[in-house]
Write a protein that holds these residues in place. Structure first.
Motif, PDB file in Angstrom:
ATOM      1  N   TYR A 140      -3.364  58.902  25.150  1.00 26.61           N
ATOM      2  CA  TYR A 140      -2.761  58.249  26.305  1.00 26.61           C
ATOM      3  C   TYR A 140      -1.568  57.421  25.837  1.00 26.61           C
ATOM      4  O   TYR A 140      -1.571  56.855  24.744  1.00 26.61           O
ATOM      5  CB  TYR A 140      -3.756  57.316  26.998  1.00 26.61           C
ATOM      6  N   GLY A 150      -0.727  50.820  33.455  1.00 30.53           N
ATOM      7  CA  GLY A 150      -1.904  51.608  33.161  1.00 30.53           C
ATOM      8  C   GLY A 150      -1.580  52.763  32.227  1.00 30.53           C
ATOM      9  O   GLY A 150      -0.462  53.274  32.227  1.00 30.53           O
ATOM     10  N   LEU A 181      -2.184  60.015  30.678  1.00 28.69           N
ATOM     11  CA  LEU A 181      -2.613  61.042  29.747  1.00 28.69           C
ATOM     12  C   LEU A 181      -1.411  61.835  29.227  1.00 28.69           C
ATOM     13  O   LEU A 181      -0.596  62.330  29.987  1.00 28.69           O
ATOM     14  CB  LEU A 181      -3.595  61.987  30.438  1.00 28.69           C
ATOM     15  N   ARG A 241     -14.570  61.829  23.957  1.00 28.93           N
ATOM     16  CA  ARG A 241     -15.838  61.796  24.671  1.00 28.93           C
ATOM     17  C   ARG A 241     -16.797  62.833  24.120  1.00 28.93           C
ATOM     18  O   ARG A 241     -16.388  63.854  23.561  1.00 28.93           O
ATOM     19  CB  ARG A 241     -15.653  61.952  26.170  1.00 28.93           C
ATOM     20  N   ASN A 300     -17.913  61.687  31.943  1.00 28.84           N
ATOM     21  CA  ASN A 300     -16.531  61.420  31.600  1.00 28.84           C
ATOM     22  C   ASN A 300     -16.389  60.047  30.955  1.00 28.84           C
ATOM     23  O   ASN A 300     -15.374  59.388  31.083  1.00 28.84           O
ATOM     24  CB  ASN A 300     -15.641  61.507  32.832  1.00 28.84           C
ATOM     25  N   TYR A 333     -13.810  54.139  37.734  1.00 30.80           N
ATOM     26  CA  TYR A 333     -14.168  53.406  36.522  1.00 30.80           C
ATOM     27  C   TYR A 333     -13.448  52.055  36.485  1.00 30.80           C
ATOM     28  O   TYR A 333     -12.352  51.923  37.002  1.00 30.80           O
ATOM     29  CB  TYR A 333     -13.733  54.200  35.274  1.00 30.80           C
ATOM     30  N   TYR A 355     -12.292  49.286  33.475  1.00 26.67           N
ATOM     31  CA  TYR A 355     -12.151  48.976  32.059  1.00 26.67           C
ATOM     32  C   TYR A 355     -11.584  47.574  31.900  1.00 26.67           C
ATOM     33  O   TYR A 355     -10.838  47.092  32.730  1.00 26.67           O
ATOM     34  CB  TYR A 355     -11.177  49.950  31.375  1.00 26.67           C
ATOM     35  N   LEU A 398     -15.360  50.083  28.660  1.00 25.92           N
ATOM     36  CA  LEU A 398     -15.870  50.438  29.970  1.00 25.92           C
ATOM     37  C   LEU A 398     -16.828  49.379  30.491  1.00 25.92           C
ATOM     38  O   LEU A 398     -17.798  49.019  29.820  1.00 25.92           O
ATOM     39  CB  LEU A 398     -16.580  51.798  29.892  1.00 25.92           C
ATOM     40  N   LEU A 423      -8.333  47.316  34.185  1.00 23.43           N
ATOM     41  CA  LEU A 423      -7.796  48.599  34.613  1.00 23.43           C
ATOM     42  C   LEU A 423      -8.846  49.388  35.371  1.00 23.43           C
ATOM     43  O   LEU A 423      -9.985  49.515  34.935  1.00 23.43           O
ATOM     44  CB  LEU A 423      -7.335  49.415  33.401  1.00 23.43           C
ATOM     45  N   SER A 475     -11.316  59.885  38.490  1.00 25.91           N
ATOM     46  CA  SER A 475     -11.212  61.281  38.062  1.00 25.91           C
ATOM     47  C   SER A 475     -11.862  62.158  39.121  1.00 25.91           C
ATOM     48  O   SER A 475     -12.671  61.696  39.935  1.00 25.91           O
ATOM     49  CB  SER A 475     -11.879  61.501  36.700  1.00 25.91           C
ATOM     50  N   ALA A 511     -14.091  64.461  38.971  1.00 26.32           N
ATOM     51  CA  ALA A 511     -15.550  64.522  38.871  1.00 26.32           C
ATOM     52  C   ALA A 511     -15.926  63.901  37.545  1.00 26.32           C
ATOM     53  O   ALA A 511     -15.076  63.653  36.693  1.00 26.32           O
ATOM     54  CB  ALA A 511     -16.032  65.968  38.942  1.00 26.32           C
ATOM     55  N   SER A 512     -17.190  63.668  37.362  1.00 19.73           N
ATOM     56  CA  SER A 512     -17.616  63.025  36.117  1.00 19.73           C
ATOM     57  C   SER A 512     -17.397  63.944  34.927  1.00 19.73           C
ATOM     58  O   SER A 512     -17.338  63.501  33.796  1.00 19.73           O
ATOM     59  CB  SER A 512     -19.087  62.622  36.201  1.00 19.73           C
ATOM     60  N   SER A 513     -17.236  65.241  35.183  1.00 24.50           N
ATOM     61  CA  SER A 513     -17.012  66.170  34.083  1.00 24.50           C
ATOM     62  C   SER A 513     -15.537  66.401  33.803  1.00 24.50           C
ATOM     63  O   SER A 513     -15.163  67.077  32.855  1.00 24.50           O
ATOM     64  CB  SER A 513     -17.669  67.520  34.394  1.00 24.50           C
ATOM     65  N   SER A 514     -14.685  65.828  34.625  1.00 28.36           N
ATOM     66  CA  SER A 514     -13.247  66.000  34.435  1.00 28.36           C
ATOM     67  C   SER A 514     -12.766  65.124  33.290  1.00 28.36           C
ATOM     68  O   SER A 514     -13.112  63.954  33.200  1.00 28.36           O
ATOM     69  CB  SER A 514     -12.505  65.620  35.718  1.00 28.36           C
ATOM     70  N   TYR A 515     -11.957  65.701  32.414  1.00 21.77           N
ATOM     71  CA  TYR A 515     -11.538  64.926  31.255  1.00 21.77           C
ATOM     72  C   TYR A 515     -10.415  63.955  31.580  1.00 21.77           C
ATOM     73  O   TYR A 515     -10.199  62.990  30.880  1.00 21.77           O
ATOM     74  CB  TYR A 515     -11.083  65.849  30.136  1.00 21.77           C
ATOM     75  N   GLU A 516      -9.653  64.220  32.642  1.00 19.21           N
ATOM     76  CA  GLU A 516      -8.482  63.385  32.908  1.00 19.21           C
ATOM     77  C   GLU A 516      -8.804  62.249  33.849  1.00 19.21           C
ATOM     78  O   GLU A 516      -9.246  62.472  34.977  1.00 19.21           O
ATOM     79  CB  GLU A 516      -7.336  64.211  33.471  1.00 19.21           C
ATOM     80  N   GLN A 517      -8.571  61.057  33.385  1.00 15.42           N
ATOM     81  CA  GLN A 517      -8.716  59.881  34.216  1.00 15.42           C
ATOM     82  C   GLN A 517      -7.332  59.348  34.560  1.00 15.42           C
ATOM     83  O   GLN A 517      -6.475  59.243  33.694  1.00 15.42           O
ATOM     84  CB  GLN A 517      -9.533  58.803  33.497  1.00 15.42           C
ATOM     85  N   PHE A 527      -5.127  56.226  35.864  1.00 13.14           N
ATOM     86  CA  PHE A 527      -5.253  54.783  35.828  1.00 13.14           C
ATOM     87  C   PHE A 527      -4.351  54.098  36.857  1.00 13.14           C
ATOM     88  O   PHE A 527      -3.253  54.566  37.165  1.00 13.14           O
ATOM     89  CB  PHE A 527      -4.903  54.244  34.439  1.00 13.14           C
ATOM     90  N   GLY A 528      -4.834  52.969  37.345  1.00 11.47           N
ATOM     91  CA  GLY A 528      -4.014  52.111  38.173  1.00 11.47           C
ATOM     92  C   GLY A 528      -3.126  51.231  37.305  1.00 11.47           C
ATOM     93  O   GLY A 528      -3.195  51.289  36.079  1.00 11.47           O
ATOM     94  N   PRO A 529      -2.293  50.396  37.923  1.00 13.48           N
ATOM     95  CA  PRO A 529      -1.349  49.562  37.170  1.00 13.48           C
ATOM     96  C   PRO A 529      -1.984  48.346  36.512  1.00 13.48           C
ATOM     97  O   PRO A 529      -1.340  47.689  35.691  1.00 13.48           O
ATOM     98  CB  PRO A 529      -0.339  49.140  38.234  1.00 13.48           C
TER      99      PRO A 529
END
Lengths: 112, 113
Positions: free
Chosen positions: A36, A43, A46, A92, A98, B33, B35, B45, B90, B94, B96-102, B104-106
């Motif tokens: 990232y 923020g 990726l 991960r 995730n 999520y 953080y 987390l 932060l 994502s 779904a929980s299996s999705s690798y890409e999260q 992020f907000g500002p």
């Protein structure tokens, strides 16, 4: 000991140089690896995602994973001042949904 | 214009007060999520939610609480029990929980004095 180690820097390079970043990890259960980029007070976004050992290229960026050594790298070619940011590695486990584990981040400064 | 919004950008509170940080997403993502980021420690987390009305503790949940009453909203309350609340917070989501890409907000910078 942290699960993911990353040199905090700062790493200062002249414009046009190659930036080399790396992370080491201790848990062999990590299967998916991400980089990232985070600009100051923003923020993270990726940059790269990979899950297999070897290299993956995307434009000026190359991600490298060596699972046997538990070591990942990110290379930025032809660096630009706009690449100045903090770079975070993240990982991960396969069965962890995730839930990501992040390195501490390396601050990079590209000087014009 | 899709994305994640966090408000406010900067927040100041006195010690002993609870404070709630807002996080809203219009990406139609299932998972969200929270953080915490401290200098040199990367992101840790606090809580995460995979679906509405369900959430799980992360690695540093003590002193925090969350709710997930709507898919698009995941507010975080920093309670007076959190010993070191000053940090950059932060929110991410994502598909779904299996999705690798999260995504992020500002972020919200909370300062407690």
């Amino acid at each position: 000991q942290k699960e993911v180690e990353q040199d905090p820097g700062p790493l200062s390079v002249p414009e046009g140089a190659i930036v080399s970043l790396n992370c080491t990890y201790s848990n062999s259960a990590f299967q998916y690896f991400m980089w990232y980029r985070q600009y100051s007070r923003k923020g993270p976004e990726l940059l790269m995602y990979t899950y297999s050992s070897g290299n993956k290229e995307d434009g000026r960026f190359t991600a490298q994973v060596d699972k046997s050594s538990k070591y990942i790298s990110l290379f930025i070619r032809d660096s630009q001042p706009s690449d100045s940011a903090t770079y975070l590695c993240a990982m991960r486990r396969k069965a962890a949904g995730n839930k990501l584990t992040f390195g501490g981040g390396t601050r990079v400064l590209v000087k014009p | 214009d899709g994305g994640i919004t966090q408000s406010p950008k900067y927040l100041f509170r006195k010690e002993g007060q609870n404070v709630t940080l807002s996080c809203e997403q219009n990406l139609n993502h299932d998972a969200m999520y929270w953080y915490r980021q401290d200098p040199g420690q990367g992101l840790r987390l606090i809580y995460y939610s995979q679906i509405v009305n369900d959430f799980q503790k992360g690695d540093i949940a003590e002193g925090y609480s969350v709710s997930r009453e709507k898919k698009e909203s995941f507010p975080l309350t920093v309670t007076s029990a959190q010993k070191n609340p000053t940090a950059f917070y932060l929110c991410a989501s994502s598909m779904a929980s299996s999705s690798y890409e999260q995504y992020f907000g500002p972020g919200t910078r909370l300062t407690v004095t």
